[in-house]
Enzyme design. Structure first.
Site, short mmCIF file in Angstrom:
data_model
loop_
_atom_site.label_atom_id
_atom_site.label_comp_id
_atom_site.label_asym_id
_atom_site.label_seq_id
_atom_site.Cartn_x
_atom_site.Cartn_y
_atom_site.Cartn_z
N ASP A 483 5.68 0.90 -8.43
CA ASP A 483 5.67 -0.35 -9.19
C ASP A 483 4.83 -0.33 -10.48
O ASP A 483 5.32 0.01 -11.54
CB ASP A 483 5.25 -1.51 -8.29
N GLU A 714 -0.52 -3.97 4.30
CA GLU A 714 0.30 -3.27 3.30
C GLU A 714 -0.52 -2.19 2.59
O GLU A 714 -0.05 -1.08 2.37
CB GLU A 714 0.85 -4.28 2.30
#
Length: 744
Positions: A483, A714
């Protein structure tokens, strides 16, 4: 090419043990079949004075939840803690007949601590989605005792709601009952439909106690203005905890072989047997007990695996695609996907590069299951050889996705981690299975090679980087999976992306091995793997002497920053809010990108460097340097001395891959370090030392955070190891189990 998943192979006759499952990862508890437009079952609950619970959401205040045991086939045990309430949801499947057999649920509810128990309503439901019929079986005109139904692939079936009992399953438990029958415009509207039907006009009046009003469902015609597509039958039970409630589904075709209903003591016995079998199978698979791992850590590892297995979903529908050749979005082909998901609360759908990591763990537990999932993914391939990186199939999946992420772009790739998993599955996979996969894998690899080619031979470039140069500190590269990891400041066709080149080297190597196994031509894959693994060529294209590490190359400026800008006011209107925009103080030029972090390590992570490589000492030094990548909790994603370290990318984009610790890349680092520690060479001992330290740090921190919070996360904060981002995140963070087992 033939489909990778043979027609009919997922149905109740060909695959009865996987037919029913907890294949609705976005709800706290529910089951469905691996069928298009399946009949679904589920649970909602309401502590009166609180909120209706149904779909898992990390912001809804449920303090802990997750599967403690789940074998992916036969049974599961989950615990949910919600504002003093403890729910234990258990299920067991029982084979028999031609339609996937029977199953039974047990839901145990109790309150933590002392004091008066609040009223609790449990809502058990059965719903259809465009096919199948349901008929209520009422008792005394108000209590839904059972649902009689029939559906494609499921045949005739009966779901029975047994009366609640006291704690331990003993004695009668007083309860009030409500019943709802309604049309459903779509399964994604179930929560809204039930919430809208609640009225505070029901009365709970146990003998000898004060009467209390509560919210009960009352039958409605459905949601106004939305035509029904299916049916909902819902059974509401209102009581004071503690209590035990059981639900059974009995298949009509299993009547001749069913010895007894799986309820009460019979269900307790079956659960105990499955739990004992799971414990033994877990130990036989991962050998944690034999390695001296403590009981709390073994329980944690079981829960991590179970949460991944309990998060497997079955999806059906169309993706929405943006084609290079069409202006308007187009629906993809009707698809089915059987897959694990990264997170039940945040990402309850399939993600391409995540799934390769998931399959490393799933393949160790159940190779049949892993092979089936891999085949489903390859059947998503289109005629060009492209697989959309995010799978948003069906209304329920789409309802959980922000609109800007729904559209999938046909030039956007994702790391081919499925090949990482295939490399592990390859030695024992049956040849007919591999023959079905090969044409699709070949087409996918050719698509990657063609569409992600770089500016010169043996270079590669991720397509689809963000194009708004004023908005982003560094335009994102979502296709890479990393990302916001810093790349060249000004995206251009001249970029060379190091991580993609390493993924292509892995892909060529795996396809060469697969072609050799099948007797297919392999020279092109073997030659490409050799070229992409050539350390001298890698040096020429990606070694940055001025940085002392491997790096991306592109049109880049280091003098960029976000600054607040005020737009000139318009007379007669309120002054516009200031905006954070990028300023470039020095023009970009072609150069290596100084962003030491995970990307820099890829030649090591995918073990492309030879054991005696003169570049290994620099990478191992960066790994162990606390000013760069080393922390007591794992390797951070971006060096602490980087100008992008923990920097926001936009006003609304906090740092993501700019310093946090990610388990999937740490797993690749452990795998690589162990590999270099096992090969004779000048860096063998150093690799072994780093492996031992990193493994201890990573496992200890992920376990410590689980103990403190009840969740896998995460990613983890590099300053103190605290969990960050989505939770539960039993996708690639569950790879900690393989690290504990030292199974790479």
């Amino acid at each position: 090419a033939p489909p990778a998943v043979p027609p009919g192979s997922t149905g109740p006759l060909a695959s009865p043990t996987y037919f029913w499952g907890t294949y609705r990862p976005h709800v706290y508890f529910g089951m469905k079949t691996r069928s298009p437009r399946a009949v679904v079952t589920g649970l909602m609950w309401l502590q009166h004075g609180g909120n209706l619970r149904h779909t898992s959401d990390q912001n809804d205040g449920v303090s802990r939840y997750g599967w403690l045991m789940h074998d992916g086939e036969n049974f599961g045990v989950q615990e949910i803690r919600d504002e003093g309430l403890v729910l234990r949801t258990e299920f067991v499947k029982q084979p028999g007949g031609d339609h996937g057999g029977d199953w039974s649920w047990r839901v145990t509810v109790k309150m933590e601590g002392k004091g008066p128990a609040p009223l609790l309503s449990l809502f058990f439901y059965v719903a259809t989605d465009g096919q199948g019929t349901l008929r209520p079986v009422l008792e005394n005109g108000t209590r839904l005792a059972a649902v009689a139904g029939t559906a494609e692939e499921l045949g005739d079936f009966t779901v029975t709601f047994l009366p609640p009992t006291g704690e331990g399953g003993e004695g009668h438990k007083y309860a009030s009952y409500n019943f709802l029958a309604a049309g459903v415009p779509g399964l994604h509207r179930l929560t809204d439909l039930v919430r809208q039907s609640l009225r505070e006009n029901s009365v709970f009046s146990p003998p000898g106690q004060p009467r209390r009003r509560f919210f009960g469902v009352s039958s409605t015609g459905g949601l106004p203005g939305e035509p029904p597509r299916g049916q909902l039958l819902l059974h509401q039970v209102t009581l004071e905890p503690p209590a035990v409630l059981e639900v059974t589904l009995e298949s009509g075709s299993a009547a001749g072989v069913r010895r007894r209903r799986l309820a009460g003591p019979a269900l307790s016995t079956a659960l105990a047997q499955h739990m004992a079998t799971f414990e033994q199978r877990f130990e036989d698979t991962f050998r944690l007990g034999a390695r001296g791992v403590s009981l709390p850590q073994r329980r944690f590892a079981q829960a991590a695996l179970s949460e991944m297995l309990g998060g497997i979903g079955f999806f059906h529908g169309h993706s929405l695609l943006r084609s290079e050749s069409r202006e308007e979005p187009v629906p993809g082909i009707e698809s089915m996907l059987f897959t694990a998901v990264p997170s039940r609360s945040c990402f309850p759908r399939g993600f391409l590069w995540d799934e390769g990591f998931h399959l490393l763990l799933l393949g160790r537990w159940d190779t049949t299951l892993a092979r089936d999932i891999l085949a489903h993914w390859l059947d998503l391939l289109n005629a060009d050889g492209w697989i959309p990186r995010e799978q948003i199939l069906g209304d329920e999946a789409r309802a959980r996705v922000p609109p800007e992420f729904v559209l999938q772009h046909s030039e956007t790739a994702n790391p081919p981690t499925l090949l990482l998993a295939l490399e592990r599955l390859l030695p024992d996979a049956p040849l007919p299975y591999l023959r079905r996969l090969f044409p699709r894998l070949r087409a996918w690899f050719e698509w990657l090679n063609r569409t992600q080619a770089g500016p010169e031979p043996f270079t590669f470039r991720w397509r689809g980087r963000d194009t708004d140069l004023e908005r982003f500190l560094n335009p994102k590269t979502l296709s890479s999976g990393l990302d916001d990891y810093p790349r060249a400041s000004h995206p251009s066709a001249e970029e060379r992306h190091l991580d993609l080149r390493c993924w292509m080297a892995l892909g060529a190597r795996v396809l060469a091995a697969l072609a050799e196994r099948l007797g297919e031509p392999l020279a092109s894959y073997r030659d490409m793997a050799a070229a992409l693994s050539d350390n001298d060529l890698l040096d020429r294209l990606h070694w940055a002497p001025e940085l002392g590490t491997f790096a991306d190359f592109g049109n880049h400026s280091t003098a960029v920053a976000l600054r607040w800008h005020r737009t000139a006011p318009v007379p007669g209107r309120p002054p516009p809010a200031p905006q954070l925009r990028r300023e470039v103080r020095e023009a970009p030029r072609p150069q290596f990108v100084g962003a030491l972090g995970y990307v820099s390590l890829f030649p090591l992570l995918l073990q492309l460097l030879q054991a005696d490589s003169p570049r290994l000492p620099a990478l191992l030094g960066s790994v162990r340097n606390e000013k760069q990548l080393w922390t007591p909790f794992g390797l951070r994603s971006l060096a602490r001395d980087s100008p992008w370290y923990l920097r926001r990318n936009t006003e609304h984009d906090p740092p993501y891959w700019r310093g946090s610790i990610w388990v999937n890349i740490n797993f690749l680092a452990l795998r690589a370090l162990q590999g270099y520690a096992q090969v004779a060479g000048p860096h063998q001992q150093r690799a072994a030392e780093l492996y031992r330290e990193l493994r201890h740090n990573l496992v200890a921190n992920v376990f410590r955070q689980y103990e403190a919070t009840g969740f896998l996360w995460e990613h983890y904060r590099d300053s103190d190891g605290a969990g960050q981002g989505c939770h539960p995140f039993a996708g690639w963070s569950a790879l900690v189990v393989l690290a504990m087992a030292e199974d790479y």
